[in-house]
Design an enzyme around this catalytic site. Structure first.
Site, PDB file in Angstrom:
ATOM      1  N   LYS A  50      18.920  -6.810 -11.053  1.00 43.83           N
ATOM      2  CA  LYS A  50      18.578  -7.751 -12.096  1.00 43.83           C
ATOM      3  C   LYS A  50      17.093  -8.102 -12.042  1.00 43.83           C
ATOM      4  O   LYS A  50      16.552  -8.654 -12.994  1.00 43.83           O
ATOM      5  CB  LYS A  50      19.362  -9.071 -11.911  1.00 43.83           C
ATOM      6  N   GLY A  51      16.459  -7.836 -10.911  1.00 47.48           N
ATOM      7  CA  GLY A  51      15.098  -8.326 -10.684  1.00 47.48           C
ATOM      8  C   GLY A  51      14.084  -7.875 -11.712  1.00 47.48           C
ATOM      9  O   GLY A  51      13.090  -8.556 -11.942  1.00 47.48           O
ATOM     10  N   GLU A 106      10.622  -0.814 -12.104  1.00 45.03           N
ATOM     11  CA  GLU A 106      11.124  -1.618 -10.981  1.00 45.03           C
ATOM     12  C   GLU A 106      10.260  -2.859 -10.792  1.00 45.03           C
ATOM     13  O   GLU A 106       9.060  -2.835 -11.070  1.00 45.03           O
ATOM     14  CB  GLU A 106      11.096  -0.785  -9.685  1.00 45.03           C
ATOM     15  N   ASP A 107      10.875  -3.908 -10.317  1.00 45.79           N
ATOM     16  CA  ASP A 107      10.103  -5.118 -10.037  1.00 45.79           C
ATOM     17  C   ASP A 107       9.355  -5.008  -8.713  1.00 45.79           C
ATOM     18  O   ASP A 107       8.197  -5.384  -8.622  1.00 45.79           O
ATOM     19  CB  ASP A 107      11.000  -6.366 -10.055  1.00 45.79           C
ATOM     20  N   ASP A 110       9.963  -2.153  -1.756  1.00 45.10           N
ATOM     21  CA  ASP A 110       9.801  -2.750  -0.431  1.00 45.10           C
ATOM     22  C   ASP A 110       9.971  -1.619   0.603  1.00 45.10           C
ATOM     23  O   ASP A 110       9.019  -0.900   0.887  1.00 45.10           O
ATOM     24  CB  ASP A 110      10.847  -3.854  -0.308  1.00 45.10           C
ATOM     25  N   LYS A 138       5.030  -3.404  -2.050  1.00 45.21           N
ATOM     26  CA  LYS A 138       4.879  -4.041  -0.734  1.00 45.21           C
ATOM     27  C   LYS A 138       4.930  -2.937   0.324  1.00 45.21           C
ATOM     28  O   LYS A 138       5.978  -2.631   0.885  1.00 45.21           O
ATOM     29  CB  LYS A 138       6.026  -5.044  -0.532  1.00 45.21           C
ATOM     30  N   PHE A 159       7.628 -13.205   1.636  1.00 49.58           N
ATOM     31  CA  PHE A 159       8.881 -13.349   0.890  1.00 49.58           C
ATOM     32  C   PHE A 159       8.559 -13.861  -0.511  1.00 49.58           C
ATOM     33  O   PHE A 159       8.326 -15.042  -0.710  1.00 49.58           O
ATOM     34  CB  PHE A 159       9.813 -14.304   1.619  1.00 49.58           C
ATOM     35  N   VAL A 160       8.558 -12.961  -1.492  1.00 60.58           N
ATOM     36  CA  VAL A 160       8.155 -13.364  -2.836  1.00 60.58           C
ATOM     37  C   VAL A 160       9.352 -13.591  -3.754  1.00 60.58           C
ATOM     38  O   VAL A 160      10.378 -12.922  -3.661  1.00 60.58           O
ATOM     39  CB  VAL A 160       7.188 -12.340  -3.480  1.00 60.58           C
ATOM     40  N   ASP A 166      14.470 -12.859  -6.865  1.00 62.26           N
ATOM     41  CA  ASP A 166      15.298 -13.972  -6.411  1.00 62.26           C
ATOM     42  C   ASP A 166      15.274 -14.158  -4.899  1.00 62.26           C
ATOM     43  O   ASP A 166      14.872 -13.278  -4.152  1.00 62.26           O
ATOM     44  CB  ASP A 166      16.751 -13.741  -6.819  1.00 62.26           C
ATOM     45  N   ARG A 172      14.626 -16.737 -10.117  1.00 60.66           N
ATOM     46  CA  ARG A 172      14.227 -15.653 -11.023  1.00 60.66           C
ATOM     47  C   ARG A 172      13.454 -16.197 -12.211  1.00 60.66           C
ATOM     48  O   ARG A 172      12.659 -15.492 -12.822  1.00 60.66           O
ATOM     49  CB  ARG A 172      15.468 -14.900 -11.537  1.00 60.66           C
TER      50      ARG A 172
HETATM   51  C1  PRP Z   1      15.252  -5.377  -5.193  1.00 58.98           C
HETATM   52  C2  PRP Z   1      14.393  -4.594  -6.165  1.00 58.98           C
HETATM   53  C3  PRP Z   1      14.627  -3.178  -5.771  1.00 58.98           C
HETATM   54  C4  PRP Z   1      14.929  -3.267  -4.303  1.00 58.98           C
HETATM   55  C5  PRP Z   1      13.714  -2.872  -3.546  1.00 58.98           C
HETATM   56  O1  PRP Z   1      16.536  -5.505  -5.711  1.00 58.98           O
HETATM   57  O2  PRP Z   1      14.728  -4.828  -7.487  1.00 58.98           O
HETATM   58  O3  PRP Z   1      15.702  -2.612  -6.497  1.00 58.98           O
HETATM   59  O4  PRP Z   1      15.250  -4.609  -3.991  1.00 58.98           O
HETATM   60  O5  PRP Z   1      13.958  -2.899  -2.166  1.00 58.98           O
HETATM   61  P1  PRP Z   1      13.791  -1.615  -1.255  1.00 58.98           P
HETATM   62  O6  PRP Z   1      12.521  -0.949  -1.651  1.00 58.98           O
HETATM   63  O7  PRP Z   1      13.719  -2.211   0.131  1.00 58.98           O
HETATM   64  O8  PRP Z   1      14.986  -0.746  -1.436  1.00 58.98           O
HETATM   65  P2  PRP Z   1      17.659  -6.436  -5.051  1.00 58.98           P
HETATM   66  O9  PRP Z   1      18.523  -5.608  -4.160  1.00 58.98           O
HETATM   67  O10 PRP Z   1      17.014  -7.642  -4.436  1.00 58.98           O
HETATM   68  O11 PRP Z   1      18.554  -6.846  -6.293  1.00 58.98           O
HETATM   69  P3  PRP Z   1      18.147  -7.700  -7.605  1.00 58.98           P
HETATM   70  O12 PRP Z   1      17.161  -6.853  -8.365  1.00 58.98           O
HETATM   71  O13 PRP Z   1      19.420  -7.874  -8.358  1.00 58.98           O
HETATM   72  O14 PRP Z   1      17.538  -9.004  -7.146  1.00 58.98           O
END
Ligand code: PRP
Length: 191
Positions: A50-51, A106-107, A110, A138, A159-160, A166, A172
């Protein structure tokens, strides 16, 4: 009668990392760049719930070329905040991407494990091309090597939250990207 002062989501922000204005400026630049690069190519923007919803909503309005949007939802196996690399598809693409010019939106990247899985999954659907547009990179925690084609901002290992991101499904709706106060996730809840 006096009501208690309203507690808002802003109270849990330690620091504003990227202001709403900075985000708007950078998203406008990304949109213009994508519009130029994809002119005449009718791309499909594949975004991950959802991010990414806030970034996607702003990005597509910064683009002036014909495009379509599709949404996926994935969830990583494993518990807590660590990504395991094993990804479950909760919502798949609505339409075929075969032969299409795909832009994955993608948001945040990480560890890169989510996107690493997703890219392999999407390549199996035979798109004509696929590039990645990511708002926040990141790199400090990267485990899978990912080549990002369009990056909004490279950010430190903090931690953003906000602008779609979220903590425990909250924050969000912050209009900026902020750093979450450590007390929110490190101490027992007051309730
Ligand atoms: C976040 C983001 C990516 C993922 C990145 O989603 O949207 O999909 O984490 O992390 P990574 O590079 O360590 O794999 P999240 O799982 O937090 O779900 P959300 O988008 O619903 O908040």
């Amino acid at each position: 009668m006096h009501s208690a002062p309203m507690r808002t989501i802003h109270d849990d922000v330690e620091e504003v990392l990227l202001s709403a204005d900075a985000l708007a400026d950078r998203v406008a630049q990304l949109g213009a760049q994508l519009s130029a690069d994809y002119a005449g190519r009718d791309p499909v923007l594949v975004s991950v719930l959802k991010g990414s919803i806030v970034f996607l909503a702003d990005l597509i309005r910064a683009m002036e070329i014909p495009l379509s949007v599709d949404l996926m939802e994935v969830s990583s196996y494993g518990s807590g905040t660590e990504t395991s690399g094993q990804v479950r598809i909760l919502k798949d693409l609505s339409a075929s991407i075969e032969g299409r010019e795909v832009i994955v939106v993608e948001d945040i990247i990480d560890t890169g494990l989510t996107l690493n899985y997703l890219l392999r999954y999407l390549w199996e659907r035979n798109p004509a091309s696929m590039r990645i547009c990511c708002l926040l990179d990141k790199p400090a925690r990267r485990l899978a090597e990912i080549e990002i084609d369009y990056t909004g901002f490279t950010i430190p290992d903090r931690f953003v939250i906000g602008y779609g991101l979220d903590y425990d499904e909250r924050y969000r709706n912050l209009p900026y990207v902020g750093v979450l106060r450590p007390s929110v996730y490190s101490s027992p809840s007051e309730e």
